[in-house]
Design a protein around this motif. Structure first.
Motif, PDB file in Angstrom:
ATOM      1  N   ASP A  86     -36.455 -30.782   7.732  1.00 54.15           N
ATOM      2  CA  ASP A  86     -37.294 -30.677   6.538  1.00 54.15           C
ATOM      3  C   ASP A  86     -38.708 -30.306   6.980  1.00 54.15           C
ATOM      4  OD1 ASP A  86     -38.942 -31.174   4.289  1.00 54.15           O
ATOM      5  OD2 ASP A  86     -37.545 -32.678   3.516  1.00 54.15           O
ATOM      6  N   ARG A  87     -39.167 -29.122   6.606  1.00 53.03           N
ATOM      7  CA  ARG A  87     -40.475 -28.642   7.047  1.00 53.03           C
ATOM      8  C   ARG A  87     -41.618 -29.522   6.541  1.00 53.03           C
ATOM      9  NH1 ARG A  87     -40.450 -23.119   8.710  1.00 53.03           N
ATOM     10  NH2 ARG A  87     -38.624 -22.903  10.061  1.00 53.03           N
TER      11      ARG A  87
ATOM     12  N   ASN B  43     -43.028 -29.648  10.794  1.00 50.13           N
ATOM     13  CA  ASN B  43     -42.994 -28.188  10.681  1.00 50.13           C
ATOM     14  C   ASN B  43     -42.713 -27.573  12.055  1.00 50.13           C
ATOM     15  OD1 ASN B  43     -43.134 -25.724   9.361  1.00 50.13           O
ATOM     16  ND2 ASN B  43     -45.350 -25.532   9.652  1.00 50.13           N
TER      17      ASN B  43
ATOM     18  N   LEU C 236     -41.418 -24.782  14.007  1.00 44.58           N
ATOM     19  CA  LEU C 236     -41.172 -23.366  13.750  1.00 44.58           C
ATOM     20  C   LEU C 236     -40.197 -22.730  14.737  1.00 44.58           C
ATOM     21  CD1 LEU C 236     -44.812 -22.247  12.851  1.00 44.58           C
ATOM     22  CD2 LEU C 236     -42.944 -22.872  11.307  1.00 44.58           C
TER      23      LEU C 236
ATOM     24  N   ASP D 131     -35.667 -22.107   8.663  1.00 45.57           N
ATOM     25  CA  ASP D 131     -35.798 -23.013   7.524  1.00 45.57           C
ATOM     26  C   ASP D 131     -34.432 -23.064   6.832  1.00 45.57           C
ATOM     27  OD1 ASP D 131     -36.418 -24.473   5.286  1.00 45.57           O
ATOM     28  OD2 ASP D 131     -38.262 -23.394   4.836  1.00 45.57           O
TER      29      ASP D 131
ATOM     30  N   LYS E  65     -34.102 -23.853   3.059  1.00 42.99           N
ATOM     31  CA  LYS E  65     -34.440 -22.735   2.183  1.00 42.99           C
ATOM     32  C   LYS E  65     -33.323 -21.711   2.139  1.00 42.99           C
ATOM     33  CE  LYS E  65     -38.128 -19.346   1.423  1.00 42.99           C
ATOM     34  NZ  LYS E  65     -39.453 -18.853   1.921  1.00 42.99           N
TER      35      LYS E  65
END
Length: 235
Positions: free
Chosen positions: A127-128, A132, A134, A138, A141
């Motif tokens: 869960d960003r 977060n 990277l 994601d 999403k």
């Protein structure tokens, strides 16, 4: 002794492979997309996970690397594990994996009775909004609702012993580890000079198989001694 791994299911999103053992313990190994575990070929890793044929082993591969988020995928995995527990007379389940596989290994106790969950360099959340990171896609999403916001939210309702190891030279993995609550059932290890591919580092230091064997048996002091040996090699 040759070990025979049978493919029991393969479709566009999931592969399940089965290795029969001689004891009522089943190790659920969550692999990478290429059917490897921390860069180790499946056949090579099978000997360690099975303890040379003692343990039954179920290898689980999320073929599209969705972090088990694709619709219905996690439910299918849980059904496979519980079905084999019944059909094979399994009395103890242990989960194991690295990176994405480590995330799966830590998630399984939420839905299945797992004695020990062993994870090398795992993600604790995808869960960003929580972390977060990277390095990874994601997946929420792209694929839909995550199976869990954070592994940390699942710990209290289990009886599982968690063995979670990360490399000290990988700040992103250390940040994931920090999300886990302080709990007597969580055994955390930060290894000097280790990076994300911790399995490779442990293999290069000559301790990977022994670390796996000790962790599968729940021998924490032996794991600590092996990690001290690793630190000496890396010094």
């Amino acid at each position: 002794m040759a070990l025979t791994i049978h493919t029991v299911l393969r479709d566009e999103e999931l592969t399940l492979r089965w290795l029969s053992g001689s004891t009522p313990r089943m190790v659920v190994v969550f692999t990478g997309m290429r059917s490897q575990v921390g860069g180790q070929p499946l056949d090579e890793f099978a000997r360690s996970a099975s303890l040379n044929g003692q343990n039954n082993v179920l290898f689980v591969t999320d073929r599209r690397a969705t972090w088990y988020t694709a619709s219905g995928l996690w439910r299918r995995i849980v059904r496979a594990v519980t079905g084999l527990r019944q059909s094979e007379g399994i009395r103890e389940i242990v989960s194991l994996g690295t990176s994405m596989g480590g995330y799966g290994a830590l998630l399984l106790p939420r839905d299945v009775r797992v004695a020990r969950a062993i994870a090398l360099a795992p993600q604790i959340t995808m869960d960003r909004s929580v972390l977060n990171d990277l390095r990874w896609p994601d997946v929420g999403k792209r694929w839909g609702a995550l199976p869990v916001r954070s592994i940390a939210d699942t710990i209290e309702d289990t009886r599982t012993q968690y063995y979670v190891s990360v490399g000290g030279n990988c700040p992103e993995d250390v940040a994931h580890l920090a999300l886990l609550p302080k709990h007597k059932r969580i055994h955390r290890f930060v290894l000097p000079r280790g990076r994300h591919n911790l399995a490779r580092s442990l293999k290069d230091a000559g301790v990977l198989s022994d670390v796996i064997a000790a962790s599968l048996r729940g021998r924490k002091r032996r794991v600590e001694a092996l990690y001290d040996q690793y630190a000496g090699v890396m010094a």
